[in-house]
Design an enzyme around this catalytic site. Structure first.
Site, short mmCIF file in Angstrom:
data_model
loop_
_atom_site.label_atom_id
_atom_site.label_comp_id
_atom_site.label_asym_id
_atom_site.label_seq_id
_atom_site.Cartn_x
_atom_site.Cartn_y
_atom_site.Cartn_z
N HIS A 1 -8.08 1.85 1.46
CA HIS A 1 -8.49 1.60 2.64
C HIS A 1 -9.12 2.86 3.67
CE1 HIS A 1 -5.07 -1.16 5.86
NE2 HIS A 1 -6.35 -0.52 6.25
N GLU B 1 0.78 -1.06 0.10
CA GLU B 1 0.41 -0.29 -0.12
C GLU B 1 0.81 0.94 0.29
OE1 GLU B 1 -3.26 -0.53 2.98
OE2 GLU B 1 -3.96 -2.12 2.70
C1 GLV Z 1 -6.89 -0.73 10.05
O1 GLV Z 1 -6.80 -1.30 9.41
C2 GLV Z 1 -6.87 -0.75 11.39
O2 GLV Z 1 -6.84 -1.43 11.24
O3 GLV Z 1 -7.53 -0.31 12.41
#
Ligand code: GLV
Ligand code: GLV
Length: 315
Positions: A276, A257
């Site tokens: 994300h 990412e």
């Molecule tokens: C997001 O991906 C988290 O783990 O809070």
């Protein structure tokens, strides 16, 4: 209280809770739009009593060994695969995360992705906007039924259960499995119209959805991942989309990412990627700030953290 501590926060965070740290301690907030580099993070950690980190910050054994003052690490996420928890435990440093605050938001996004992929929303929206919409078409943008379909939920923790509750409202048949049950996982992959991943990233889950797993899925099935990118083998996924082995994929997480602009996965058909954003609601992100701040304060005061990572609690 043991007096003023130095806290390094790797990004400005939503909501008012950070001021609580700023008022009571020397609080250094990384000002960049991009995360601090690993070297910058190490340099900051070396002088700090507490770290408030994001999932983009790698906190490894080397950093921990070079940070003698460190008394607490509070991760602004429910996942904590970016932190070497064993190394922190060995150094006596508690590690906190932010569960619960983001459960419902992430389950909502899972359903948003599921429905967007099933009903081809991104494709249809750009068609409408781009002036291609000429008439009502009997056979355009036909997609998959969500109501009454079968969903396979891999990982039945907080978020997996929240997805299952939503699925019940859509009249779906819900299949679930934990990772270790290989037989059950295979059954789920064969039977599901939607397969949704809700596991932490560990050595045991990395690459779990590989070519063999994808080969078990129906050609009409859609894969949804709002957990961690490396749980899915991205070359195998690209291949499965190109060959039509599965009908589509909707990803909130990728590996790496961001997914680089030239990555071959971008060429795959029927792929929806968002950056994300599982926990990206106002209330979830503000609540996450509150929990992370409470974890930092508890760690500095030598109290047990309100949300300490399970890996440390069950050791
Ligand atoms: C997001 O991906 C988290 O783990 O809070
Ligand atoms: C669709 O708009 C319908 O009326 O069937």
């Amino acid at each position: 209280m043991r007096g003023m501590a130095r806290i390094f926060v790797t990004r400005e965070l939503p909501g008012p809770a950070l001021t609580k740290l700023k008022e009571t301690h020397e609080t250094v907030v990384w000002p960049g739009e991009l995360p601090p580099s690993y070297a910058e993070l190490c340099a900051q950690a070396a002088q700090s009593d507490a770290l408030l980190t994001l999932l983009t910050d790698r906190v490894d054994a080397e950093l921990i060994a070079a940070s003698p003052k460190l008394r607490v690490i509070a991760n602004y996420a429910v996942g904590y695969d970016n932190i070497d928890v064993d190394a922190a435990s060995a150094a006596g440093i508690p590690v906190g995360n932010t569960p619960d605050a983001l459960t419902e938001a992430t389950a909502d996004l899972t359903f948003a992705l599921l429905m967007a992929a099933a009903r081809r929303i991104p494709e249809a929206a750009s068609f409408a906007r781009n002036g291609q919409w000429q008439t009502w078409e009997p056979a355009a943008f036909l997609g998959a039924d969500v109501y009454g379909a079968t969903i396979g939920i891999i990982g039945l923790g907080r978020i997996g259960q929240a997805v299952a509750r939503r699925a019940a409202g859509f009249g779906m048949e819900v299949l679930t499995t934990e990772t270790r049950d290989q037989h059950n996982l295979e059954h789920l992959l064969r039977r599901s119209d939607f397969v949704s991943i809700h596991l932490p990233l560990t050595d045991g889950t990395r690459g779990l959805i590989d070519a063999d797993a994808l080969a078990l899925m129906k050609p009409t099935a859609i894969l949804i991942n709002t957990a961690r990118g490396p749980i899915v083998d991205r070359e195998a996924l690209a291949q499965a989309l190109h060959t039509g082995q599965i009908a589509g994929a909707a990803l909130d997480v990728t590996s790496p990412e961001p997914l680089p602009p030239g990555d071959p996965l971008w060429q795959a058909p029927n792929l929806l990627v968002v950056p994300h954003i599982g926990s990206a609601t106002w209330s979830a992100r503000e609540r996450m700030t509150e929990i992370a701040v409470e974890n930092v304060l508890a760690g500095l005061e030598g109290r047990s953290l309100p949300c300490q990572v399970p890996q440390q609690l069950f050791d």
